[in-house]
Design an enzyme around this catalytic site. Structure first.
Site, PDB file in Angstrom:
ATOM      1  N   LYS A 195       0.858  -1.177   0.000  1.00 13.60           N
ATOM      2  CA  LYS A 195       0.000   0.000   0.000  1.00 13.60           C
ATOM      3  C   LYS A 195       0.898   1.231   0.000  1.00 13.60           C
ATOM      4  O   LYS A 195       1.666   1.455   0.932  1.00 13.60           O
ATOM      5  CB  LYS A 195      -0.898  -0.001   1.229  1.00 13.60           C
ATOM      6  N   LYS A 248      -1.967  -1.433  -4.005  1.00 15.57           N
ATOM      7  CA  LYS A 248      -2.862  -0.281  -3.945  1.00 15.57           C
ATOM      8  C   LYS A 248      -2.067   1.006  -3.946  1.00 15.57           C
ATOM      9  O   LYS A 248      -1.114   1.098  -3.185  1.00 15.57           O
ATOM     10  CB  LYS A 248      -3.675  -0.376  -2.654  1.00 15.57           C
TER      11      LYS A 248
HETATM   12  C1  PBG Z   1      -7.167   3.245   5.202  1.00 10.87           C
HETATM   13  C2  PBG Z   1      -7.634   3.107   3.805  1.00 10.87           C
HETATM   14  C3  PBG Z   1      -7.533   4.070   2.803  1.00 10.87           C
HETATM   15  C4  PBG Z   1      -8.113   3.532   1.667  1.00 10.87           C
HETATM   16  C5  PBG Z   1      -8.562   2.259   1.989  1.00 10.87           C
HETATM   17  N1  PBG Z   1      -8.251   2.014   3.311  1.00 10.87           N
HETATM   18  C6  PBG Z   1      -7.051   5.465   2.822  1.00 10.87           C
HETATM   19  C7  PBG Z   1      -5.754   5.866   3.372  1.00 10.87           C
HETATM   20  O1  PBG Z   1      -4.835   5.078   3.584  1.00 10.87           O
HETATM   21  O2  PBG Z   1      -5.667   7.064   3.629  1.00 10.87           O
HETATM   22  C8  PBG Z   1      -8.196   4.242   0.347  1.00 10.87           C
HETATM   23  C9  PBG Z   1      -9.185   3.736  -0.619  1.00 10.87           C
HETATM   24  C10 PBG Z   1      -9.478   4.663  -1.733  1.00 10.87           C
HETATM   25  O3  PBG Z   1      -8.819   5.705  -1.924  1.00 10.87           O
HETATM   26  O4  PBG Z   1     -10.413   4.359  -2.489  1.00 10.87           O
HETATM   27  N2  PBG Z   1      -7.943   2.586   6.104  1.00 10.87           N
END
Ligand code: PBG
Length: 324
Positions: A195, A248
């Site tokens: 991520k 991601k």
């Molecule tokens: C954090 C989380 C995020 C997303 C999914 N889980 C955001 C972040 O890390 O700030 C992002 C998903 C998206 O942008 O569609 N729990």
């Protein structure tokens, strides 16, 4: 004749020929639709930056899940907007919390779609970070306990898969141990393994009300430049017991998806995130791109890069378009 023997255009001349030699179709069985659960009843509040996406109370979530299931979409992933926030995100553990109630409602309605839950603290903490904070540092080991309690609480409510997105080190093992100790050895973990710290999450933070109040997420989410490090993160999560691994965002990281696909023999997921969705929606609303064609091209591209599973806000539209 001096012209070369080969004319690739021969097989592109008609629709029949193109269909005959197409290498792959979009696999809709891998679609997961993200949803945002808020408190209350009969609430359905549109997210400005994400047209078509809503913050919804558990009863409204169940209604949309009926539609999602009838379209043949495999599952949903739930994010919670709790009634109250505190420094430790305790509201994420409540058996009557928003996500827990939504899961129970979906199960009670006898829907068969997979219910996946996002396991993280950022939506539940008043500071908006994905872990506990002390002296402006995001604590790692102290965060694992509450994350694993949250995963257990989701499993108890009936979650089919838990998906930790916090990026703390060692969280997969902590969650696996906790689930196993409590008779949830059969609940799979889909790890947000690679991520990246990304500007593409902007609209999500409005949808989930989860923007950090101070600082940023660079000390725990990955640096965009690091593809080799993504392999290491995936390897560690697999050693700790992850069943599915995720990359991601998706579009700026298609190379990472391909690397992970080629290196490991486990299911690979990709998250087609909020910013990727909002850019398409905004351009389509202006008439600058053809929404249907561009969405299907994006989803095909993510699958061609190697992801079997795609978490995408386009899931419902895409399935409809592919059916018609
Ligand atoms: C954090 C989380 C995020 C997303 C999914 N889980 C955001 C972040 O890390 O700030 C992002 C998903 C998206 O942008 O569609 N729990």
């Amino acid at each position: 004749m001096s012209f070369p023997l080969h004319r690739p255009r021969r097989l592109r001349r008609t629709e029949k020929l193109r269909n005959l030699v197409r290498e792959r179709d979009i696999n809709t069985a891998g679609f997961i639709y993200p949803m945002f659960v808020c408190p209350g009843a009969k609430v359905r509040h549109g997210v400005d930056s994400m047209p078509g996406v809503y913050q919804q109370s558990p009863d409204a979530i169940v209604e949309e899940c009926r539609e999602v299931e009838s379209l043949g979409i495999s599952g949903v992933i739930l994010f919670g907007l709790p009634e109250s926030k505190d420094p430790r995100g305790m509201s994420s553990l409540a058996s009557d919390g928003v996500v827990q109630r939504a899961i129970e409602g979906i199960k009670k309605a006898n829907l068969k779609l997979l219910v996946i839950t996002d396991v993280c603290l950022c939506e539940y903490t008043d500071h908006g970070h994905c872990g506990l904070v002390k002296n402006n540092e995001i604590l790692n080991d102290e965060t694992l306990q509450i994350l694993s309690e949250q995963a257990l609480s989701h499993a108890r409510a009936g979650a089919d898969i838990v998906a930790p997105s916090d990026m703390m080190d060692g969280r997969i093992k902590a969650i696996r141990n906790k689930l196993d100790e409590h008779d949830f050895a059969n609940t799979p973990i889909m790890a947000y393994s690679a991520k990246f710290c990304s500007a593409f999450y902007g609209p999500f933070r409005e949808a989930a009300d989860s923007a950090p109040k101070m600082g940023d997420r660079r000390s725990y989410q990955m640096d965009s430049a690091n593809a080799r490090e993504a392999l290491r993160e995936v390897q560690l999560d697999l050693e700790e017991g992850a069943d599915v691994v995720m990359v991601k965002p998706a579009l700026a990281y298609l190379d990472v998806i391909r690397l992970v696909r080629d290196h490991f023999d486990v299911p690979v997921a990709a998250y087609n995130v909020s910013g990727e969705y909002s850019m398409v929606k905004a351009a389509a609303q202006k008439g600058w791109v053809e929404e249907k064609r561009i969405v299907l091209e994006i989803l095909l591209g993510i699958q061609r890069a190697g992801a079997e599973i795609i978490l995408t806000y386009h899931a419902k539209d895409a399935v409809r378009w592919l059916k018609s």
